[in-house]
Design an enzyme around this catalytic site. Structure first.
Site, PDB file in Angstrom:
ATOM      1  N   ASP A   1       0.829  -1.209   0.000  1.00 40.68           N
ATOM      2  CA  ASP A   1       0.000   0.000   0.000  1.00 40.68           C
ATOM      3  C   ASP A   1       0.865   1.262   0.000  1.00 40.68           C
ATOM      4  O   ASP A   1       2.040   1.224   0.375  1.00 40.68           O
ATOM      5  CB  ASP A   1      -0.975   0.018   1.194  1.00 40.68           C
ATOM      6  CG  ASP A   1      -0.285  -0.026   2.553  1.00 40.68           C
ATOM      7  OD1 ASP A   1       0.690  -0.782   2.697  1.00 40.68           O
ATOM      8  OD2 ASP A   1      -0.715   0.712   3.455  1.00 40.68           O
TER       9      ASP A   1
ATOM     10  N   GLU B   1      -0.104  -1.192   5.649  1.00 43.34           N
ATOM     11  CA  GLU B   1       0.999  -0.833   6.555  1.00 43.34           C
ATOM     12  C   GLU B   1       0.912   0.627   6.941  1.00 43.34           C
ATOM     13  O   GLU B   1       1.152   1.013   8.079  1.00 43.34           O
ATOM     14  CB  GLU B   1       2.351  -1.128   5.883  1.00 43.34           C
ATOM     15  CG  GLU B   1       3.548  -0.969   6.804  1.00 43.34           C
ATOM     16  CD  GLU B   1       4.112   0.445   6.893  1.00 43.34           C
ATOM     17  OE1 GLU B   1       4.926   0.694   7.783  1.00 43.34           O
ATOM     18  OE2 GLU B   1       3.735   1.309   6.083  1.00 43.34           O
TER      19      GLU B   1
HETATM   20 ZN   LIG Z   1       6.753   2.272   4.047  1.00 46.54          ZN
END
Ligand SMILES: [Zn+2]
Length: 392
Positions: free
Chosen positions: A80, A142
């Site tokens: 992401d 994340e």
């Molecule tokens: Zn990163």
């Protein structure tokens, strides 16, 4: 060896171009990119495991190349990226542009450049007889608090062949990162009691109660800055506390019923944010709530934990550190200001270092880029790793 289909190899730059073209902003699905990687690995006979999000079309991808029955080395990246909203880009953020020996695009440094370099070496990996396997972990979400990888880690720790150490390719300019702070973020809701603002004694002002709590957090932050504990390898060298969002009230002539604010605590490795939050709760219970309850017992203050990411503190003389230092050819180690999934891997018993191409200075910004020289250094690092793990 597994059957390899007659596929044209995809070089690292083309792989990066394809990777960046998938808009994997954390709020959207990451599945298209994950499925692309799965199909690519499949073409080389590498089976992937998708650990899916139960509620969203998102997944972590996990794959093992080489012997399946032993620990091995984990190469980890998140798929992401952060949003490009309201950022002034000079080119399309989702179309990789090569200019002045740099690759521009969202995620080029954080972390699609790393992932692309790893993937471009898969044809080499499957041809070499790896004494020890290389595991690939490509996670989701994340950027919103290391959310996605947790389900994967929960699976991995149960396995006899869980990775024996991990390298997280976050941008460190290929220096070896051994530490970062942990972070916990919390939302506080203050539930007051609405009244006409001429009759404040009949209301419970949620904005004012929240303001007292925010001020208490600020006093704790000041104490941390002055009294420590300190670790000079971090900037700032102490645990920090910050309120970043607040929302409350509806009109000036109404005693506000609701107020909500978000705060975060970034702790030095080894420091527990729990007692700091307990201190705030205690202050709320003893200094704020009695006055609120005297007007209306139904009022209250709730705390909701949003994220919790462990810090990282891998010893300099640990095998993981020594390995990454040898592969990168770098002397010394660094501690980084940003959080990574490394804290979670480490907490789960997989010693981890951070080492990847590009600089965090370019991450999350408009015109994010990674220098070609960084990608080349990353490739050298990975090829040396493969040499080490190959049977002679
Ligand atoms: Zn990163």
């Amino acid at each position: 060896m597994a059957q390899v289909k007659a596929t044209k190899a995809i070089g690292k730059l083309e792989m990066a171009t394809r990777g960046v073209a998938f808009d994997t902003t954390s709020r959207t699905s990451s599945l298209a990119l994950i499925e692309f990687i799965r199909d690519y690995l499949d073409d080389y006979g590498v089976k992937s495991e998708l650990v899916r999000d139960p509620t969203m079309p998102k997944a972590n991808l996990y794959a093992t190349i080489g012997a399946q029955d032993r620990g091995g080395i984990l190469l980890s990246g998140h798929t992401d990226v952060v949003p490009v909203d309201d950022q002034d880009w000079h080119s399309d953020p989702f179309a990789l542009v090569e200019k002045d020996d740099r690759l521009y695009g969202r995620g080029s440094a954080d972390m699609k450049g790393f992932i692309a370099t790893v993937l471009s070496l898969v044809p080499v990996l499957v041809q070499r007889k790896l004494r020890e396997p290389i595991h690939l972990s490509f996670s989701y979400d994340e950027e919103i608090g290391c959310v996605g990888v947790r389900t994967l880690i929960a699976e991995l720790v149960k396995r006899p062949n869980k990775p024996r150490l991990a390298i997280v390719g976050e941008p460190t300019e290929m220096q070896v990162g051994v530490g970062h702070k942990g972070k916990r973020s919390v939302r506080c809701h203050v539930h007051g009691h609405e009244a006409h603002s001429s009759l404040i004694h009949l209301g419970v002002n949620a904005v004012e109660a929240a303001a007292e709590l925010v001020a208490f957090l600020k006093s704790m932050a000041r104490r941390k800055r002055i009294e420590g504990p300190f670790d000079d390898s971090y900037d700032p060298p102490y645990s920090s506390i910050h309120t970043g969002l607040i929302h409350g009230g509806t009109a000036l002539n109404i005693v506000p019923r609701d107020c909500q604010f978000d705060f975060e605590i970034r702790v030095l490795p080894g420091e527990d944010p729990g007692p700091l939050i307990d201190e705030l709760r205690h202050f709320a219970a003893t200094n704020i709530l009695p006055e609120m309850h005297a007007v209306d017992p139904a009022t209250g203050i709730d705390f909701e934990q949003l994220t919790d990411a462990a810090g990282l503190d891998t010893p300099v003389d640990h095998e993981a550190t020594q390995l990454a230092a040898a592969l990168s050819g770098s002397n010394g180690t660094i501690k980084v200001a940003f959080g990574t999934e490394g804290g979670l891997f480490s907490e789960a018993g997989i010693p981890t270092v951070i080492c990847g191409p590009g600089s965090i200075d370019q991450a999350h910004k408009p015109d994010e880029f990674v220098a070609l020289e960084q990608i080349a250094r990353c490739e050298t690092f990975l090829r040396r790793l493969v040499d080490r793990l190959s049977e002679r």
